[in-house]
Design a protein around this motif. Structure first.
Motif, mmCIF file in Angstrom:
data_model
loop_
_atom_site.group_PDB
_atom_site.id
_atom_site.type_symbol
_atom_site.label_atom_id
_atom_site.label_comp_id
_atom_site.label_asym_id
_atom_site.label_seq_id
_atom_site.Cartn_x
_atom_site.Cartn_y
_atom_site.Cartn_z
ATOM 1 N N ALA A 1 0.821 -1.216 0.000
ATOM 2 C CA ALA A 1 0.000 0.000 0.000
ATOM 3 C C ALA A 1 0.852 1.261 0.000
ATOM 4 O O ALA A 1 0.438 2.306 -0.508
ATOM 5 N N SER A 2 2.052 1.172 0.558
ATOM 6 C CA SER A 2 2.885 2.376 0.685
ATOM 7 C C SER A 2 3.400 2.865 -0.671
ATOM 8 O O SER A 2 3.837 4.000 -0.800
ATOM 9 N N GLN A 3 3.349 1.990 -1.686
ATOM 10 C CA GLN A 3 3.859 2.363 -3.011
ATOM 11 C C GLN A 3 2.784 2.942 -3.922
ATOM 12 O O GLN A 3 3.076 3.315 -5.057
ATOM 13 N N LEU A 4 1.527 2.992 -3.438
ATOM 14 C CA LEU A 4 0.428 3.388 -4.330
ATOM 15 C C LEU A 4 0.401 4.888 -4.601
ATOM 16 O O LEU A 4 0.743 5.702 -3.748
ATOM 17 N N ALA A 5 -0.027 5.226 -5.806
ATOM 18 C CA ALA A 5 -0.352 6.606 -6.180
ATOM 19 C C ALA A 5 -1.845 6.607 -6.534
ATOM 20 O O ALA A 5 -2.438 5.539 -6.712
ATOM 21 N N PRO A 6 -2.461 7.774 -6.639
ATOM 22 C CA PRO A 6 -3.885 7.790 -7.030
ATOM 23 C C PRO A 6 -4.075 7.069 -8.370
ATOM 24 O O PRO A 6 -3.287 7.246 -9.300
ATOM 25 N N MET A 7 -5.136 6.272 -8.439
ATOM 26 C CA MET A 7 -5.385 5.462 -9.635
ATOM 27 C C MET A 7 -6.453 6.127 -10.520
ATOM 28 O O MET A 7 -7.392 6.757 -10.024
ATOM 29 N N VAL A 8 -6.306 5.911 -11.824
ATOM 30 C CA VAL A 8 -7.299 6.369 -12.804
ATOM 31 C C VAL A 8 -7.426 5.265 -13.846
ATOM 32 O O VAL A 8 -6.407 4.687 -14.249
ATOM 33 N N THR A 9 -8.632 4.957 -14.287
ATOM 34 C CA THR A 9 -8.748 4.004 -15.388
ATOM 35 C C THR A 9 -8.707 4.753 -16.713
ATOM 36 O O THR A 9 -9.164 5.892 -16.811
ATOM 37 N N TYR A 10 -8.152 4.097 -17.714
ATOM 38 C CA TYR A 10 -8.003 4.725 -19.029
ATOM 39 C C TYR A 10 -8.754 3.962 -20.109
ATOM 40 O O TYR A 10 -8.848 4.425 -21.246
ATOM 41 N N GLY A 11 -9.250 2.751 -19.773
ATOM 42 C CA GLY A 11 -9.832 1.890 -20.811
ATOM 43 C C GLY A 11 -11.300 1.608 -20.594
ATOM 44 O O GLY A 11 -12.027 2.421 -20.018
ATOM 45 N N THR A 12 -11.720 0.443 -21.062
ATOM 46 C CA THR A 12 -13.141 0.098 -21.024
ATOM 47 C C THR A 12 -13.403 -1.167 -20.215
ATOM 48 O O THR A 12 -14.471 -1.760 -20.325
ATOM 49 N N ASN A 13 -12.406 -1.606 -19.438
ATOM 50 C CA ASN A 13 -12.700 -2.561 -18.372
ATOM 51 C C ASN A 13 -11.926 -2.096 -17.146
ATOM 52 O O ASN A 13 -10.912 -1.402 -17.273
ATOM 53 N N PRO A 14 -12.427 -2.464 -15.954
ATOM 54 C CA PRO A 14 -11.851 -1.868 -14.733
ATOM 55 C C PRO A 14 -10.409 -2.295 -14.464
ATOM 56 O O PRO A 14 -9.744 -1.688 -13.621
ATOM 57 N N GLY A 15 -9.936 -3.299 -15.182
ATOM 58 C CA GLY A 15 -8.539 -3.696 -15.029
ATOM 59 C C GLY A 15 -7.588 -2.762 -15.757
ATOM 60 O O GLY A 15 -6.368 -2.809 -15.552
ATOM 61 N N GLN A 16 -8.123 -1.914 -16.615
ATOM 62 C CA GLN A 16 -7.290 -0.985 -17.374
ATOM 63 C C GLN A 16 -7.149 0.315 -16.580
ATOM 64 O O GLN A 16 -7.771 1.334 -16.890
ATOM 65 N N GLY A 17 -6.335 0.230 -15.528
ATOM 66 C CA GLY A 17 -6.123 1.388 -14.668
ATOM 67 C C GLY A 17 -4.646 1.604 -14.416
ATOM 68 O O GLY A 17 -3.841 0.674 -14.545
ATOM 69 N N LEU A 18 -4.275 2.841 -14.081
ATOM 70 C CA LEU A 18 -2.869 3.147 -13.828
ATOM 71 C C LEU A 18 -2.733 4.283 -12.823
ATOM 72 O O LEU A 18 -3.720 4.918 -12.451
ATOM 73 N N TYR A 19 -1.512 4.499 -12.364
ATOM 74 C CA TYR A 19 -1.263 5.642 -11.497
ATOM 75 C C TYR A 19 -1.457 6.914 -12.309
ATOM 76 O O TYR A 19 -1.103 6.967 -13.494
ATOM 77 N N VAL A 20 -1.957 7.950 -11.653
ATOM 78 C CA VAL A 20 -2.172 9.226 -12.340
ATOM 79 C C VAL A 20 -0.855 9.767 -12.895
ATOM 80 O O VAL A 20 -0.843 10.535 -13.868
ATOM 81 N N THR A 21 0.244 9.329 -12.315
ATOM 82 C CA THR A 21 1.565 9.788 -12.747
ATOM 83 C C THR A 21 2.120 8.968 -13.919
ATOM 84 O O THR A 21 3.224 9.250 -14.400
ATOM 85 N N SER A 22 1.382 7.938 -14.361
ATOM 86 C CA SER A 22 1.906 7.034 -15.405
ATOM 87 C C SER A 22 1.321 7.343 -16.774
ATOM 88 O O SER A 22 0.336 8.074 -16.892
ATOM 89 N N ASN A 23 1.923 6.728 -17.768
ATOM 90 C CA ASN A 23 1.405 6.830 -19.131
ATOM 91 C C ASN A 23 0.629 5.570 -19.492
ATOM 92 O O ASN A 23 0.951 4.476 -19.003
ATOM 93 N N VAL B 1 -6.082 15.582 -12.641
ATOM 94 C CA VAL B 1 -4.890 16.102 -11.961
ATOM 95 C C VAL B 1 -4.534 15.156 -10.817
ATOM 96 O O VAL B 1 -5.346 14.336 -10.412
ATOM 97 N N ASP B 2 -3.331 15.289 -10.314
ATOM 98 C CA ASP B 2 -2.902 14.509 -9.152
ATOM 99 C C ASP B 2 -3.363 15.268 -7.912
ATOM 100 O O ASP B 2 -2.827 16.339 -7.591
ATOM 101 N N VAL B 3 -4.362 14.720 -7.237
ATOM 102 C CA VAL B 3 -4.981 15.425 -6.103
ATOM 103 C C VAL B 3 -3.964 15.723 -5.005
ATOM 104 O O VAL B 3 -4.150 16.648 -4.210
ATOM 105 N N ARG B 4 -2.892 14.974 -4.948
ATOM 106 C CA ARG B 4 -1.896 15.182 -3.881
ATOM 107 C C ARG B 4 -1.293 16.582 -3.960
ATOM 108 O O ARG B 4 -0.823 17.107 -2.966
#
Lengths: 196, 467
Positions: B282-304, B461-464
């Motif tokens: 849990a300590s490595q997590l960043a805010p998550m955002v999904t980019y695709g059309t299934n819920p497994g398609q998610g990434l850190y807001v800081t990622s591409n 945006v990155d809420v942090r």
């Protein structure tokens, strides 16, 4: 609905993974209080343009696939919402079986209740079937529940797994509720004992 | 060998089981709503069957109801009014408790059950809705069922069920600032895949889970289904008992003490074995955002967004490319900075008072960006009233958010809350499926604070950076 025991039919290829029940029947079709009419909404957003005209590239709209009774699709089919309307839509449209490499749990259970036969095969086999049906839309595929086999026109037979109890239920038309109600005494006994 | 939490709940609920057959599983609480129950009641009427335990059946209305035109159904669209009228008739005729829109309890079924104390540790709970997994946050075994099964439970209070396998999800470590339960569950699903839990019941464990409040635990269990598992569970503890005490249907007096003593046994034994295990730091997590059309398609807001060539599996690659086409996004692009048109804060995932409080902290004294429509839809009437007592409605409306009535709303867009074709929705709900929030809509799933931040900035945006 009469359960499928054996079926020989052409198939419709749907090259998509994670086909969720929102795609199978969008929520705007869930406003009915009966089961009738769901077939019209089947894959509605993929099948029709916003103006209601059919999208010619979608497999269900291609004339060569109009008689298909077997749907072949990618992994994790039927994911998402528990809506049984998805199964009602598939069966009312005319599908009697779905072949894919994996089904979502709730969709699987819902299909059993409606005589829609679900066939899980390894992913490479499903891809081979998709190729076959795309090359020759008239390919006749036989799905046989008793022998748990899919037979291709060249005689190749592919086995598929099914829970033995569920197989008997489908073959003999056993209804879940009737089966449960035979245990009415056990249910009453259970209810007489508090959990803690 | 010891037992898992799941086994401790499953086993005592098996009423009967023939060799080689699924179990006949007893259901302690059955929740129903207007959309998936009418055909089940029709079956009862056709077969002349009563509801076996109306006292264990609870109804409310949530999926189809409008959130801005009040409770007079004569003003509603005809089909939603018909579903509500049908549910009223069915509950009246079969003697079932109904939390109607005209009362002060109504709300999303998975929010109301816990609020009323119907949801309790050790119970089996079902509902004709896949997000029934929410109730697993109390150490209940809770899962969604289809309408045929709704009929079976109404008639027999039982279900024919094959025993699922067990899957431990260990979440260890301290959550960073701005990281929420929503980020945990989106990260789990991104790691394990949208279908990765099929056939399993998740048990969320570990130090990070133990520190979460009940609202956060419900957010996590709620989205078990998005990871492919019908149910997710968290062992009950003092946090659970504290939440439950004094709720209308919770045990009282001596019964409460007996209940708590039993509930405390509902933990996985140290020597119990799971069929599968996954661990998340849990300590490595960043805010998550999904980019695709299934819920497994998610990434850190800081990622591409991944590039197609980075994905080995051909099916996953095809899935990415088809999602990109639908979403109007490009592989390799950053998700941060992505424009949003609509913001939806609500749903059984994130429509609780705690979610609204956190979102309000972000929104306070700020303004929703031009050209963004932002909705806040409380999960229940009780949450709405509580939020108004705390002045959250004023914070939201002054910032330019719309303050709505309780219901499922734009999570599934069955009512008139629909996102238009091509619109990007920053959403606190659970599904980013094609067209889920309206035909052609494009969903970006995220936490309530991330959604509030997106509303103010008109983009992801990155809420942090705002904390």
């Amino acid at each position: 609905m009469e359960p499928i025991k054996t079926l020989t039919a052409s198939a419709v290829p749907l090259r998509a993974e994670n086909v969720d029940t929102d795609q199978i029947i969008p929520a705007r079709f869930l406003t009915a209080v009966t089961k009738a009419g769901m077939g019209d909404g089947l894959f509605s957003s993929w099948r029709y343009n916003p103006d209601g005209s059919p999208k010619p590239d979608f497999p269900l709209n291609k004339p060569e696939y109009k008689d298909g009774k077997i749907l072949i699709a990618g992994r994790n089919f039927g994911s998402g919402s528990s809506r049984e309307h998805a199964v009602w839509a598939l069966t009312e449209y005319g599908f009697r079986a779905v072949i894919t490499s994996g089904f979502a749990d709730i969709f699987y259970n819902n299909s059993l209740k409606n005589g829609l036969l679900l066939v899980a095969l390894p992913e490479e086999t499903v891809n081979m079937l998709l190729d076959l049906v795309e090359e020759d839309p008239e390919t006749q595929i036989t799905v046989d529940l008793a022998s748990q086999t899919v037979t291709l026109p060249d005689g190749q037979q592919l086995g598929f797994p099914i829970d033995p109890f569920r197989k008997i239920c489908l073959l003999e038309g056993v209804d879940d509720l009737g089966y449960i109600m035979k245990q009415a005494d056990a249910i009453a006994t259970y209810e007489a004992v508090p959990a803690y | 060998m010891g037992k898992t939490l799941f086994e401790k709940v499953w086993e005592p609920h098996v009423v009967a089981q023939d060799p080689g057959a699924p179990a006949i599983l007893y259901v302690d609480a059955h929740l129903i709503h207007e959309v998936t129950s009418p055909q089940a009641f029709s079956m009862l009427r056709e077969r002349g069957l009563p509801v076996r335990r109306p006292d264990k059946t609870f109804a409310t209305m949530d999926h189809a109801i409008p959130t801005r035109i009040g409770v007079d159904i004569s003003l509603w669209p005809a089909d939603a009014a018909t579903q509500v009228r049908t549910l009223r008739e069915n509950c009246h005729d079969f003697g079932i408790t109904l939390w109607d829109i005209e009362g002060d309890v109504q709300g999303i079924v998975h929010i109301v059950g816990p609020e009323m104390g119907v949801t309790q540790p050790g119970m089996t709970i079902v509902c004709g809705d896949s997000h029934t997994s929410t109730h697993g946050a109390f150490g209940a075994l809770a899962f969604g069922i289809g309408t045929s099964e709704v009929g079976h439970v109404l008639a027999s209070q039982c279900l024919l069920q094959k025993k699922p396998k067990t899957f431990a999800i260990n979440v260890e470590g301290e959550l960073g600032l701005g990281i929420t339960a929503k980020d945990i569950i989106l990260a789990i699903i991104a790691k394990n895949g949208a279908g990765g839990g099929a056939g399993y019941v998740f048990e969320y464990r570990g130090s990070a889970i133990r520190k979460l409040d009940m609202a956060s635990r419900m957010t996590i269990c709620n989205m078990s289904i998005e990871g492919g598992a019908r149910a997710g569970m968290i062992a009950p503890d003092e946090t659970t008992f504290e939440y439950m005490k004094g709720r209308p249907f919770a045990p009282k007096g001596e019964q409460w003490d007996k209940a708590v003593a039993y509930w405390k046994t509902l933990v996985t034994d140290d020597d119990a074995a799971f069929d599968r295990t996954l661990t998340l730091d849990a300590s490595q997590l960043a805010p998550m955002v999904t980019y695709g059309t299934n819920p497994g398609q998610g990434l850190y807001v800081t990622s591409n967004i991944p590039l197609a060539e980075e994905i080995e599996d051909p099916s996953e690659r095809r899935s990415l490319l088809s999602a990109m086409e639908y979403m109007g996004l490009k592989p390799g692009q950053p998700i941060e900075g992505q424009q949003v048109d609509i913001v939806f804060i609500g749903s059984c995932t994130n429509g609780r008072i705690e979610d609204l409080r956190e979102a309000a902290k972000i929104a306070k004294g700020k303004k929703v960006a031009d050209n963004v429509q932002a909705l806040v839809v409380p999960g229940s009437k009780a949450i709405k009233a509580q939020a108004e007592a705390e002045g959250l409605d004023v914070i939201f409306t002054e910032a330019g958010f719309e303050w709505r009535g309780a219901g499922c709303s734009m999570c599934l867009a069955m009512n008139d809350d629909k996102a238009g074709a091509g619109k990007y929705v920053a959403s606190t709900s659970n599904r980013n499926f094609q067209g889920r929030q309206g035909p052609g809509s494009r969903s970006l799933l995220m936490s309530p604070i991330m959604a509030a931040a997106a509303a103010l900035n008109g983009k992801v945006v990155d809420v942090r950076e705002l904390l």
